[in-house]
Design an enzyme around this catalytic site. Structure first.
Site, PDB file in Angstrom:
ATOM      1  N   LYS A  34       0.836  -1.208   0.000  1.00  0.00           N
ATOM      2  CA  LYS A  34       0.000   0.000   0.000  1.00  0.00           C
ATOM      3  C   LYS A  34       0.867   1.252   0.000  1.00  0.00           C
ATOM      4  CE  LYS A  34      -4.173  -1.778   2.246  1.00  0.00           C
ATOM      5  NZ  LYS A  34      -5.103  -1.609   3.369  1.00  0.00           N
ATOM      6  N   LYS A  86      -4.933 -10.378  -6.828  1.00  0.00           N
ATOM      7  CA  LYS A  86      -6.075 -10.590  -5.935  1.00  0.00           C
ATOM      8  C   LYS A  86      -7.248  -9.675  -6.299  1.00  0.00           C
ATOM      9  CE  LYS A  86      -6.256  -8.717  -1.931  1.00  0.00           C
ATOM     10  NZ  LYS A  86      -6.212  -8.191  -0.574  1.00  0.00           N
ATOM     11  N   LYS A  92     -11.016  -4.412  -3.374  1.00  0.00           N
ATOM     12  CA  LYS A  92     -11.920  -3.259  -3.400  1.00  0.00           C
ATOM     13  C   LYS A  92     -11.215  -2.033  -3.964  1.00  0.00           C
ATOM     14  CE  LYS A  92     -13.949  -4.304   0.993  1.00  0.00           C
ATOM     15  NZ  LYS A  92     -13.428  -3.924   2.305  1.00  0.00           N
TER      16      LYS A  92
HETATM   17  P1  AMP Z   1     -10.875  -6.205   3.156  1.00  0.00           P
HETATM   18  O1  AMP Z   1     -11.620  -6.028   1.885  1.00  0.00           O
HETATM   19  O2  AMP Z   1      -9.401  -6.000   2.981  1.00  0.00           O
HETATM   20  O3  AMP Z   1     -11.444  -5.474   4.327  1.00  0.00           O
HETATM   21  O4  AMP Z   1     -11.005  -7.759   3.525  1.00  0.00           O
HETATM   22  C1  AMP Z   1     -12.081  -8.290   4.254  1.00  0.00           C
HETATM   23  C2  AMP Z   1     -11.984  -9.791   4.352  1.00  0.00           C
HETATM   24  O5  AMP Z   1     -12.088 -10.376   3.057  1.00  0.00           O
HETATM   25  C3  AMP Z   1     -10.641 -10.282   4.908  1.00  0.00           C
HETATM   26  O6  AMP Z   1     -10.845 -11.443   5.675  1.00  0.00           O
HETATM   27  C4  AMP Z   1      -9.850 -10.587   3.668  1.00  0.00           C
HETATM   28  O7  AMP Z   1      -8.839 -11.529   3.896  1.00  0.00           O
HETATM   29  C5  AMP Z   1     -10.941 -11.148   2.764  1.00  0.00           C
HETATM   30  N1  AMP Z   1     -10.603 -10.921   1.344  1.00  0.00           N
HETATM   31  C6  AMP Z   1     -10.346  -9.738   0.738  1.00  0.00           C
HETATM   32  N2  AMP Z   1     -10.080  -9.910  -0.563  1.00  0.00           N
HETATM   33  C7  AMP Z   1     -10.192 -11.252  -0.795  1.00  0.00           C
HETATM   34  C8  AMP Z   1     -10.029 -12.074  -1.951  1.00  0.00           C
HETATM   35  N3  AMP Z   1      -9.716 -11.539  -3.140  1.00  0.00           N
HETATM   36  N4  AMP Z   1     -10.201 -13.392  -1.820  1.00  0.00           N
HETATM   37  C9  AMP Z   1     -10.525 -13.938  -0.613  1.00  0.00           C
HETATM   38  N5  AMP Z   1     -10.673 -13.227   0.505  1.00  0.00           N
HETATM   39  C10 AMP Z   1     -10.514 -11.899   0.432  1.00  0.00           C
END
Ligand code: AMP
Ligand code: TRP
Length: 339
Positions: A113, A200, A203
């Site tokens: 980041k 990956k 968002k």
């Molecule tokens: P975040 O969007 O970073 O707040 O992630 C929220 C949750 O979703 C966390 O447990 C991440 O590890 C999971 N997560 C985010 N992106 C992915 C992805 N591409 N595949 C699987 N899990 C994800």
């Protein structure tokens, strides 16, 4: 016997996508039946990158609503907003003073980041994993279900609990904090971008076409899958390192149709992309439909969500305050005298 406990959270930094759902939230829904479950919307984490106040407010509420829409049942779990519980910030400070700086500088997500932001980064971004450790350790969970990308942060939380709190300030048979285990799903733990099977789904990807959001309309889902990256081969397959897109999309298909990998491998072994894509599209649309319906009905009744959050906050406050009190005492902060 007391139930084992689970805690997790998602940042309200944008619309939740199927990676968040398949990698994390879907597992919470199962776990709440057997575990005492706490799930929070980690709005303080969302402040670690540049943000817009109005969007943050809207995303915080919609993330909480999506937890419920995805099947988190307020009668079985506690749902709350991280910043509504000051103990998270307070414990973060205490842990900051106990965590070596060089543990933080190794964090992969920070490095990634930081590069994206051209090194114009806040102290909060560096500190993000300590706040996450505070989120977790306050609830003494047994398990923390997250996607693959959070593995290193979980390891840090474990090290802080073990090496910086328990072994320094605890007694041999009387640990101050539980050392939690990560729970990372083999399938769904890392859903990849629709535009590049090697990166990956995220968002923060500026390209909207790289992800399916949980609230995307059927038309948008059709468009995005139509545009999704493919390759020149016929037949879908898993585990061919030359075909990351096939692996990813077939994996998503297996999860959204609730069919085993073996079964979908057979079904799609001879199938061309032109036949597979519409199948995948309709499967995604129909599994998101109940989530979207529930979300719409909740949006029409904001009081219902409000009450869910009030109850969840109260339950989370009781537990987190008692942990915080124990830590404050152990590290030598003078107890407050109540009149
Ligand atoms: P975040 O969007 O970073 O707040 O992630 C929220 C949750 O979703 C966390 O447990 C991440 O590890 C999971 N997560 C985010 N992106 C992915 C992805 N591409 N595949 C699987 N899990 C994800
Ligand atoms: N860092 C996590 C993510 O990006 C979100 C998070 C913050 C979290 N605090 C947490 C996840 C506590 C689990 C437990 O996904």
């Amino acid at each position: 016997m007391n139930k084992k406990r689970v805690l997790s959270g998602v940042q309200p930094t944008g619309a939740l996508h199927i990676g968040n759902w398949l990698g994390a939230i879907r597992n919470w829904v199962e776990l709440q039946n057997e575990y005492e479950t706490y799930v929070c919307v980690v709005d303080l984490h969302a402040l670690t990158v540049p943000h817009n106040p109005e969007e943050l407010k809207a995303n915080t509420l919609s993330t909480a609503a999506l937890y419920v829409a995805c099947g988190m049942d307020p009668n079985k779990c506690s749902i709350f907003i991280q910043s509504h519980i000051p103990a998270h910030s307070e414990l973060c400070w205490l842990l900051n003073c106990l965590t070596p700086l060089n543990w933080m500088e190794r964090m992969i997500q920070f490095k990634e980041k930081a590069v994206k932001q051209g090194y114009n980064v806040s102290i909060g971004l560096l500190d993000y994993p300590v706040l996450m450790a505070a989120d977790i350790l306050l609830y003494n969970p047994d398990l923390v279900p997250v996607g693959e990308d959070q593995k290193q942060h979980l390891e840090l939380a474990r090290n802080i609990a073990q090496q910086r709190i328990n072994s320094k300030f605890g007694k041999k048979d009387n640990h101050i904090l539980k050392v939690p285990e990560p729970l990372i799903m083999k399938e769904g733990g890392k859903i990849m971008s629709l535009c590049d099977g090697k990166s990956k789904m995220s968002k923060s990807d500026p390209n909207e076409n790289s992800r399916i959001s949980l609230l995307d309309s059927p038309d948008i889902i059709r468009k995005k899958i139509k545009r999704a990256k493919t390759d020149q081969y016929i037949g879908l397959e898993f585990d061919n390192s030359n075909r990351p897109e096939a692996d990813n999309l077939l994996g998503i298909y297996s999860m959204v149709t609730n069919q085993s990998r073996e079964k979908v491998s057979k079904e799609c072994a001879e199938m061309g992309w032109g036949k597979f894509k519409p199948l995948l599209t309709e499967a995604i649309i129909s599994c998101l439909q109940p989530i979207q319906e529930k979300y719409t009905s909740l949006s029409k009744n904001p009081e219902e969500l409000n009450q869910i959050l009030i109850n969840g906050t109260q339950q989370a406050k009781e537990l987190s305050n008692s942990t915080l009190k124990r830590i404050r005492k152990a590290i030598g902060l003078l107890e407050q005298i109540d009149k």
